[in-house]
Motif scaffolding. Structure first.
Motif, PDB file in Angstrom:
ATOM      1  N   LEU A 189    -127.815  80.240  82.666  1.00 39.98           N
ATOM      2  CA  LEU A 189    -127.021  81.251  83.370  1.00 39.98           C
ATOM      3  C   LEU A 189    -126.654  82.429  82.466  1.00 39.98           C
ATOM      4  O   LEU A 189    -125.991  83.365  82.907  1.00 39.98           O
ATOM      5  CB  LEU A 189    -125.746  80.609  83.923  1.00 39.98           C
ATOM      6  CG  LEU A 189    -125.972  79.450  84.895  1.00 39.98           C
ATOM      7  CD1 LEU A 189    -124.669  78.726  85.182  1.00 39.98           C
ATOM      8  CD2 LEU A 189    -126.615  79.939  86.175  1.00 39.98           C
ATOM      9  N   GLU A 190    -127.045  82.357  81.195  1.00 40.42           N
ATOM     10  CA  GLU A 190    -126.786  83.420  80.216  1.00 40.42           C
ATOM     11  C   GLU A 190    -125.298  83.703  80.054  1.00 40.42           C
ATOM     12  O   GLU A 190    -124.892  84.838  79.852  1.00 40.42           O
ATOM     13  CB  GLU A 190    -127.565  84.695  80.577  1.00 40.42           C
ATOM     14  CG  GLU A 190    -129.065  84.467  80.660  1.00 40.42           C
ATOM     15  CD  GLU A 190    -129.816  85.620  81.275  1.00 40.42           C
ATOM     16  OE1 GLU A 190    -129.341  86.762  81.202  1.00 40.42           O
ATOM     17  OE2 GLU A 190    -130.898  85.370  81.862  1.00 40.42           O
ATOM     18  N   CYS A 191    -124.501  82.634  80.162  1.00 42.61           N
ATOM     19  CA  CYS A 191    -123.040  82.806  80.076  1.00 42.61           C
ATOM     20  C   CYS A 191    -122.559  82.954  78.637  1.00 42.61           C
ATOM     21  O   CYS A 191    -121.485  83.491  78.393  1.00 42.61           O
ATOM     22  CB  CYS A 191    -122.336  81.627  80.745  1.00 42.61           C
ATOM     23  SG  CYS A 191    -122.592  80.040  79.907  1.00 42.61           S
ATOM     24  N   ALA A 199    -119.981  71.487  77.781  1.00 43.21           N
ATOM     25  CA  ALA A 199    -119.524  72.817  78.210  1.00 43.21           C
ATOM     26  C   ALA A 199    -120.564  73.601  78.997  1.00 43.21           C
ATOM     27  O   ALA A 199    -120.201  74.479  79.781  1.00 43.21           O
ATOM     28  CB  ALA A 199    -119.109  73.634  76.992  1.00 43.21           C
ATOM     29  N   CYS A 200    -121.824  73.313  78.811  1.00 43.65           N
ATOM     30  CA  CYS A 200    -122.866  74.118  79.486  1.00 43.65           C
ATOM     31  C   CYS A 200    -122.748  73.925  81.002  1.00 43.65           C
ATOM     32  O   CYS A 200    -122.957  72.826  81.513  1.00 43.65           O
ATOM     33  CB  CYS A 200    -124.256  73.709  79.008  1.00 43.65           C
ATOM     34  SG  CYS A 200    -125.584  74.546  79.914  1.00 43.65           S
ATOM     35  N   PRO A 201    -122.457  74.990  81.740  1.00 44.57           N
ATOM     36  CA  PRO A 201    -122.278  74.856  83.189  1.00 44.57           C
ATOM     37  C   PRO A 201    -123.569  74.508  83.925  1.00 44.57           C
ATOM     38  O   PRO A 201    -123.529  74.007  85.046  1.00 44.57           O
ATOM     39  CB  PRO A 201    -121.753  76.233  83.614  1.00 44.57           C
ATOM     40  CG  PRO A 201    -122.230  77.164  82.566  1.00 44.57           C
ATOM     41  CD  PRO A 201    -122.259  76.372  81.286  1.00 44.57           C
ATOM     42  N   ALA A 202    -124.705  74.773  83.307  1.00 48.16           N
ATOM     43  CA  ALA A 202    -125.988  74.466  83.940  1.00 48.16           C
ATOM     44  C   ALA A 202    -126.529  73.099  83.501  1.00 48.16           C
ATOM     45  O   ALA A 202    -127.612  72.707  83.932  1.00 48.16           O
ATOM     46  CB  ALA A 202    -127.001  75.561  83.612  1.00 48.16           C
ATOM     47  N   GLU A 203    -125.791  72.422  82.634  1.00 50.54           N
ATOM     48  CA  GLU A 203    -126.160  71.081  82.146  1.00 50.54           C
ATOM     49  C   GLU A 203    -127.569  71.075  81.545  1.00 50.54           C
ATOM     50  O   GLU A 203    -128.389  70.201  81.843  1.00 50.54           O
ATOM     51  CB  GLU A 203    -126.031  70.045  83.273  1.00 50.54           C
ATOM     52  CG  GLU A 203    -124.622  69.971  83.820  1.00 50.54           C
ATOM     53  CD  GLU A 203    -124.472  68.955  84.943  1.00 50.54           C
ATOM     54  OE1 GLU A 203    -125.482  68.460  85.471  1.00 50.54           O
ATOM     55  OE2 GLU A 203    -123.312  68.662  85.291  1.00 50.54           O
ATOM     56  N   LEU A 204    -127.817  72.053  80.688  1.00 49.83           N
ATOM     57  CA  LEU A 204    -129.145  72.169  80.077  1.00 49.83           C
ATOM     58  C   LEU A 204    -129.272  71.410  78.764  1.00 49.83           C
ATOM     59  O   LEU A 204    -130.374  71.256  78.246  1.00 49.83           O
ATOM     60  CB  LEU A 204    -129.486  73.642  79.848  1.00 49.83           C
ATOM     61  CG  LEU A 204    -129.485  74.514  81.102  1.00 49.83           C
ATOM     62  CD1 LEU A 204    -129.857  75.946  80.738  1.00 49.83           C
ATOM     63  CD2 LEU A 204    -130.425  73.961  82.148  1.00 49.83           C
ATOM     64  N   TYR A 205    -128.153  70.967  78.232  1.00 47.24           N
ATOM     65  CA  TYR A 205    -128.174  70.198  76.981  1.00 47.24           C
ATOM     66  C   TYR A 205    -127.981  68.725  77.299  1.00 47.24           C
ATOM     67  O   TYR A 205    -127.108  68.354  78.078  1.00 47.24           O
ATOM     68  CB  TYR A 205    -127.038  70.649  76.059  1.00 47.24           C
ATOM     69  CG  TYR A 205    -127.210  72.039  75.506  1.00 47.24           C
ATOM     70  CD1 TYR A 205    -127.899  72.266  74.332  1.00 47.24           C
ATOM     71  CD2 TYR A 205    -126.667  73.135  76.181  1.00 47.24           C
ATOM     72  CE1 TYR A 205    -128.062  73.545  73.814  1.00 47.24           C
ATOM     73  CE2 TYR A 205    -126.824  74.417  75.684  1.00 47.24           C
ATOM     74  CZ  TYR A 205    -127.512  74.607  74.498  1.00 47.24           C
ATOM     75  OH  TYR A 205    -127.670  75.879  73.997  1.00 47.24           O
ATOM     76  N   LYS A 206    -128.818  67.895  76.683  1.00 46.66           N
ATOM     77  CA  LYS A 206    -128.688  66.440  76.821  1.00 46.66           C
ATOM     78  C   LYS A 206    -128.648  65.852  75.416  1.00 46.66           C
ATOM     79  O   LYS A 206    -129.317  66.352  74.502  1.00 46.66           O
ATOM     80  CB  LYS A 206    -129.886  65.846  77.582  1.00 46.66           C
ATOM     81  CG  LYS A 206    -130.174  66.496  78.924  1.00 46.66           C
ATOM     82  CD  LYS A 206    -129.206  66.065  79.977  1.00 46.66           C
ATOM     83  CE  LYS A 206    -129.578  66.697  81.324  1.00 46.66           C
ATOM     84  NZ  LYS A 206    -128.445  67.132  82.084  1.00 46.66           N
TER      85      LYS A 206
HETATM   86 FE1  SF4 Z   1    -125.764  76.767  79.161  1.00 51.09          FE
HETATM   87 FE2  SF4 Z   1    -127.188  79.019  79.101  1.00 51.09          FE
HETATM   88 FE3  SF4 Z   1    -124.525  79.124  79.263  1.00 51.09          FE
HETATM   89 FE4  SF4 Z   1    -125.700  78.296  76.997  1.00 51.09          FE
HETATM   90  S1  SF4 Z   1    -125.842  80.346  77.881  1.00 51.09           S
HETATM   91  S2  SF4 Z   1    -123.921  77.357  78.009  1.00 51.09           S
HETATM   92  S3  SF4 Z   1    -127.510  77.213  77.811  1.00 51.09           S
HETATM   93  S4  SF4 Z   1    -125.927  78.288  80.802  1.00 51.09           S
END
Ligand code: SF4
Length: 91
Positions: free
Chosen positions: A60-62, A39-46
């Motif tokens: 992106l602080e979404c 779900a993370c739009p910035a693909e920060l989780y692996k």
């Molecule tokens: Fe990803 Fe940041 Fe949004 Fe969390 S808040 S889903 S880490 S972009």
């Protein structure tokens, strides 16, 4: 303008010393973890070798991960401290 082009206009000021999101490294429910990874739009989780890996750089602080975590995968989620985080450009 493509989404990638729009994302390229964002400016990030990363706090190298403190992440505004802390994950629960002991949490092992793969189904719950993968929901956030996808779900993370910035693909920060692996999810690598059975372990969740996270980098806050480029967030992106979404709040999507916070909502989907239900207090399990993420220990704490806060907006970055003043002067840090993403800067959106309107117009
Ligand atoms: Fe990803 Fe940041 Fe949004 Fe969390 S808040 S889903 S880490 S972009």
């Amino acid at each position: 303008m493509s989404i990638d082009d729009k994302l390229g206009t964002l400016k990030f000021t990363t706090n190298e010393e403190k992440s505004h999101i802390i994950i629960n490294e002991d949490f092992t429910d793969e189904k719950e973890i993968m929901r956030i990874v996808k779900a993370c739009p910035a693909e920060l989780y692996k999810y690598e070798n059975g372990k969740l890996v996270f980098s806050h750089e480029g967030c992106l602080e979404c709040g999507t991960c916070r909502v989907l975590s239900h207090g399990k995968v993420i220990k704490s989620w806060e907006y970055p401290e003043s002067g840090y985080g993403v800067e959106f450009h309107q117009g």
